[in-house]
Write a protein that holds these residues in place. Structure first.
Motif, PDB file in Angstrom:
ATOM      1  N   PHE A   1      77.080 -61.303  -1.039  1.00  0.00           N
ATOM      2  CA  PHE A   1      76.167 -60.852  -1.705  1.00  0.00           C
ATOM      3  C   PHE A   1      75.281 -59.870  -1.580  1.00  0.00           C
ATOM      4  CE2 PHE A   1      76.782 -65.121  -0.285  1.00  0.00           C
ATOM      5  CZ  PHE A   1      75.702 -66.463  -1.190  1.00  0.00           C
ATOM      6  N   ILE A   2      75.807 -58.969  -1.221  1.00  0.00           N
ATOM      7  CA  ILE A   2      74.730 -57.281  -0.896  1.00  0.00           C
ATOM      8  C   ILE A   2      75.497 -56.765  -1.688  1.00  0.00           C
ATOM      9  CG2 ILE A   2      74.454 -55.548   0.979  1.00  0.00           C
ATOM     10  CD1 ILE A   2      74.588 -57.948   2.573  1.00  0.00           C
ATOM     11  N   ALA A   3      76.703 -56.150  -1.848  1.00  0.00           N
ATOM     12  CA  ALA A   3      77.766 -55.303  -2.805  1.00  0.00           C
ATOM     13  C   ALA A   3      77.686 -55.507  -4.243  1.00  0.00           C
ATOM     14  CB  ALA A   3      79.112 -56.000  -2.324  1.00  0.00           C
ATOM     15  N   PRO A   4      77.452 -56.134  -5.114  1.00  0.00           N
ATOM     16  CA  PRO A   4      76.623 -56.558  -6.453  1.00  0.00           C
ATOM     17  C   PRO A   4      75.521 -55.389  -6.155  1.00  0.00           C
ATOM     18  CG  PRO A   4      77.940 -58.114  -6.026  1.00  0.00           C
ATOM     19  CD  PRO A   4      77.276 -58.416  -4.500  1.00  0.00           C
ATOM     20  N   ILE A   5      74.440 -55.494  -5.426  1.00  0.00           N
ATOM     21  CA  ILE A   5      73.402 -55.191  -5.536  1.00  0.00           C
ATOM     22  C   ILE A   5      73.552 -53.420  -5.639  1.00  0.00           C
ATOM     23  CG2 ILE A   5      70.564 -54.913  -4.517  1.00  0.00           C
ATOM     24  CD1 ILE A   5      71.236 -58.207  -4.277  1.00  0.00           C
ATOM     25  N   LEU A   6      74.273 -53.356  -4.331  1.00  0.00           N
ATOM     26  CA  LEU A   6      74.117 -51.871  -3.625  1.00  0.00           C
ATOM     27  C   LEU A   6      75.034 -51.139  -5.104  1.00  0.00           C
ATOM     28  CD1 LEU A   6      74.429 -51.921   0.042  1.00  0.00           C
ATOM     29  CD2 LEU A   6      72.325 -51.491  -1.399  1.00  0.00           C
ATOM     30  N   ARG A   7      76.103 -51.858  -4.957  1.00  0.00           N
ATOM     31  CA  ARG A   7      76.870 -51.018  -6.477  1.00  0.00           C
ATOM     32  C   ARG A   7      76.166 -51.177  -7.629  1.00  0.00           C
ATOM     33  NH1 ARG A   7      81.169 -54.529  -4.908  1.00  0.00           N
ATOM     34  NH2 ARG A   7      80.579 -56.039  -7.167  1.00  0.00           N
ATOM     35  N   GLY A   8      74.945 -51.145  -7.908  1.00  0.00           N
ATOM     36  CA  GLY A   8      73.838 -50.776  -8.503  1.00  0.00           C
ATOM     37  C   GLY A   8      74.678 -52.546 -10.633  1.00  0.00           C
ATOM     38  N   GLU A   9      75.271 -53.633 -10.005  1.00  0.00           N
ATOM     39  CA  GLU A   9      75.363 -54.415 -11.236  1.00  0.00           C
ATOM     40  C   GLU A   9      74.483 -55.453 -10.978  1.00  0.00           C
ATOM     41  OE1 GLU A   9      79.829 -53.463  -9.344  1.00  0.00           O
ATOM     42  OE2 GLU A   9      79.070 -55.220 -10.042  1.00  0.00           O
ATOM     43  N   ALA A  10      73.957 -55.993  -9.543  1.00  0.00           N
ATOM     44  CA  ALA A  10      73.078 -56.876  -9.897  1.00  0.00           C
ATOM     45  C   ALA A  10      71.546 -56.399  -8.928  1.00  0.00           C
ATOM     46  CB  ALA A  10      73.223 -58.450  -9.508  1.00  0.00           C
ATOM     47  N   ASP A  11      70.508 -57.505  -9.190  1.00  0.00           N
ATOM     48  CA  ASP A  11      69.194 -57.280  -8.856  1.00  0.00           C
ATOM     49  C   ASP A  11      68.690 -58.497  -7.872  1.00  0.00           C
ATOM     50  OD1 ASP A  11      68.008 -54.720 -10.377  1.00  0.00           O
ATOM     51  OD2 ASP A  11      68.131 -56.140 -12.107  1.00  0.00           O
ATOM     52  N   TYR A  12      69.522 -59.412  -8.200  1.00  0.00           N
ATOM     53  CA  TYR A  12      69.403 -61.049  -7.483  1.00  0.00           C
ATOM     54  C   TYR A  12      71.503 -60.985  -7.335  1.00  0.00           C
ATOM     55  CZ  TYR A  12      67.346 -65.373  -5.908  1.00  0.00           C
ATOM     56  OH  TYR A  12      67.019 -66.062  -5.003  1.00  0.00           O
TER      57      TYR A  12
ATOM     58  N   SER B   1      67.412 -56.767  -4.315  1.00  0.00           N
ATOM     59  CA  SER B   1      66.959 -55.860  -4.696  1.00  0.00           C
ATOM     60  C   SER B   1      65.445 -56.118  -4.109  1.00  0.00           C
ATOM     61  CB  SER B   1      67.020 -55.167  -6.137  1.00  0.00           C
ATOM     62  OG  SER B   1      67.209 -53.754  -5.781  1.00  0.00           O
ATOM     63  N   LEU B   2      64.746 -55.079  -3.095  1.00  0.00           N
ATOM     64  CA  LEU B   2      63.707 -55.330  -2.439  1.00  0.00           C
ATOM     65  C   LEU B   2      62.920 -54.017  -3.253  1.00  0.00           C
ATOM     66  CD1 LEU B   2      63.390 -55.667   1.340  1.00  0.00           C
ATOM     67  CD2 LEU B   2      62.812 -57.396  -0.441  1.00  0.00           C
ATOM     68  N   PRO B   3      63.345 -53.020  -4.383  1.00  0.00           N
ATOM     69  CA  PRO B   3      62.054 -52.975  -5.250  1.00  0.00           C
ATOM     70  C   PRO B   3      62.171 -53.730  -6.327  1.00  0.00           C
ATOM     71  CG  PRO B   3      63.770 -51.026  -4.493  1.00  0.00           C
ATOM     72  CD  PRO B   3      63.906 -51.990  -3.911  1.00  0.00           C
ATOM     73  N   VAL B   4      62.754 -54.405  -6.593  1.00  0.00           N
ATOM     74  CA  VAL B   4      62.895 -55.616  -7.922  1.00  0.00           C
ATOM     75  C   VAL B   4      61.645 -56.430  -7.252  1.00  0.00           C
ATOM     76  CG1 VAL B   4      63.675 -57.113  -8.993  1.00  0.00           C
ATOM     77  CG2 VAL B   4      64.902 -54.946  -8.573  1.00  0.00           C
TER      78      VAL B   4
ATOM     79  N   ARG C   1      71.348 -58.050 -18.781  1.00  0.00           N
ATOM     80  CA  ARG C   1      72.504 -57.041 -18.594  1.00  0.00           C
ATOM     81  C   ARG C   1      72.171 -56.452 -17.974  1.00  0.00           C
ATOM     82  NH1 ARG C   1      75.620 -61.675 -18.625  1.00  0.00           N
ATOM     83  NH2 ARG C   1      75.697 -62.562 -20.704  1.00  0.00           N
ATOM     84  N   ARG C   2      71.267 -55.389 -17.557  1.00  0.00           N
ATOM     85  CA  ARG C   2      71.130 -54.329 -17.823  1.00  0.00           C
ATOM     86  C   ARG C   2      70.304 -54.120 -16.208  1.00  0.00           C
ATOM     87  NH1 ARG C   2      68.663 -49.790 -21.088  1.00  0.00           N
ATOM     88  NH2 ARG C   2      68.980 -48.575 -19.614  1.00  0.00           N
ATOM     89  N   PRO C   3      70.621 -53.613 -15.293  1.00  0.00           N
ATOM     90  CA  PRO C   3      69.586 -54.228 -14.358  1.00  0.00           C
ATOM     91  C   PRO C   3      68.502 -53.568 -13.896  1.00  0.00           C
ATOM     92  CG  PRO C   3      72.150 -53.968 -13.251  1.00  0.00           C
ATOM     93  CD  PRO C   3      72.331 -53.426 -14.486  1.00  0.00           C
ATOM     94  N   LEU C   4      67.329 -53.855 -13.462  1.00  0.00           N
ATOM     95  CA  LEU C   4      66.793 -52.604 -13.306  1.00  0.00           C
ATOM     96  C   LEU C   4      67.061 -52.448 -11.619  1.00  0.00           C
ATOM     97  CD1 LEU C   4      63.919 -55.926 -13.887  1.00  0.00           C
ATOM     98  CD2 LEU C   4      64.112 -53.883 -14.812  1.00  0.00           C
ATOM     99  N   THR C   5      67.910 -52.677 -10.290  1.00  0.00           N
ATOM    100  CA  THR C   5      68.031 -52.184  -9.014  1.00  0.00           C
ATOM    101  C   THR C   5      68.258 -50.315  -9.743  1.00  0.00           C
ATOM    102  OG1 THR C   5      68.769 -53.914  -8.245  1.00  0.00           O
ATOM    103  CG2 THR C   5      69.128 -51.348  -7.219  1.00  0.00           C
ATOM    104  N   GLY C   6      67.079 -49.457  -8.331  1.00  0.00           N
ATOM    105  CA  GLY C   6      67.544 -48.309  -9.326  1.00  0.00           C
ATOM    106  C   GLY C   6      66.574 -46.988 -10.282  1.00  0.00           C
TER     107      GLY C   6
END
Length: 327
Positions: free
Chosen positions: A107-118, A168-171, A314-319
């Motif tokens: 669950f965490i990996a896609p967010i840390l890779r910048g591929e997802a926000d949730y 993602s907690l910034p989101v 399709r464009r993550p907000l994370t980062g």
């Protein structure tokens, strides 16, 4: 699947009548997690006191509600604390043992890779595992999933009531937490809120686990409430996305669809009633006008739905987003 040691990961566990399972759940949380927030949601069993007395894991912090706020309220409390403590990602799992903590890295990996926000679980991914789910839950999830697609705008997601999620907690810091539903509609309401932010959401395959726990979610009790809230969120999302925030070709397609369908309904209905009252056939020209209006309206409506489906974020907000300070 490993998680970078530099990433501060938190787990939020709403605690309400989970004394039988909470110790094993906490014990199963892997070393990739830095802090475990157990939110005692005014539990009549005194979950908070039980955890402090019987769980020795130094990562555990007990947060308390004086008044029960529901699962959504408990999760929001955990999110706020995790944001305040500087965490990057928060994973929400239940304390009843239905969710396997060993899946946390997925669950965490896609967010840390910048591929997802949730990210959220999907128990319908593997068709062989669906048989484990009680029939009533299967049928209920099918109906709720369709309504959720329309109200949230995430047409590619399934199993909307799945509570195994990561964010993602910034989101999360930009979510209107005071407006999100506090009770069982929480999981689907947060999807609606994320869509208004254009956040990217990804399904994570998982198996359904059922033991001796009792679900408080009764389909018969929440069906009407969920239908009303889904309809409300659908209208709000369309208003935000197609008339307030942006004006696209789909906006005109929707207006044309509604105008033509209403014309067909009222014009055709009125003349049909009038002909029935007078005992004469409805003129062919009148029938054709209503028919053409109805067919054209349906075509415009299908075009709008097709545009909406293609517009899933399709464009993550994370980062990109800067964390917002919580009050």
């Amino acid at each position: 699947m490993s998680v970078p040691s530099s990433a501060i990961v938190a787990v939020v566990i709403p605690c309400y009548k989970v004394k039988r399972h909470i110790q094993s759940v906490v014990a199963s949380v892997g070393p990739e997690v830095h802090t475990i927030y157990c939110v005692d949601d005014a539990c009549p069993e005194g979950s908070g006191d039980f955890i402090e007395a019987n769980v020795s894991d130094p990562r555990v912090r007990v947060l308390r509600h004086a008044v029960n706020q529901g699962v959504g309220g408990a999760v929001m409390t955990g999110y706020r604390q995790a944001i305040s403590d500087g965490a990057a990602v928060a994973v929400k799992i239940d304390g009843d043992g239905q969710m396997d903590p060993t899946l946390l890295p997925q669950f965490i990996a896609p967010i840390l890779r910048g591929e997802a926000d949730y990210t959220k679980g999907n128990r319908f991914w593997d068709l062989r595992q669906i048989k484990q789910m009680p029939l009533l839950r299967r049928v209920g999830n099918l109906g709720l999933s369709f309504m959720s697609k329309a109200s949230s705008g995430y047409w590619d997601l399934f199993d909307p009531t799945n509570g195994y999620t990561a964010i993602s907690l910034p989101v999360a810091s930009h979510l209107p937490m005071e407006q999100i539903s506090r009770r069982y509609f929480f999981e689907t309401d947060i999807l609606f809120r994320l869509n208004t932010m254009r956040a990217v959401v990804v399904d994570i395959p998982m198996d359904a686990l059922y033991g001796d726990e009792e679900s408080g979610l009764k389909v018969g009790k929440i069906l009407g409430e969920f239908a009303f809230k889904h309809a409300r969120n659908t209208f709000k999302r369309i208003g935000y996305s197609y008339f307030l925030r942006d004006l696209s070709v789909a906006s005109f397609e929707l207006v044309a669809a509604l105008a033509l369908l209403l014309l067909a309904l009222f014009f055709g209905g009125w003349h049909w009633w009038e002909s029935a009252q007078n005992g004469v056939p409805t003129p062919l020209g009148t029938v054709m006008i209503a028919t053409v209006a109805a067919v054209s309206g349906l075509q415009f409506l299908l075009a709008f739905v097709g545009y909406d489906i293609a517009s899933v974020p399709r464009r993550p907000l994370t980062g990109v987003l800067v964390p917002r300070r919580q009050a």
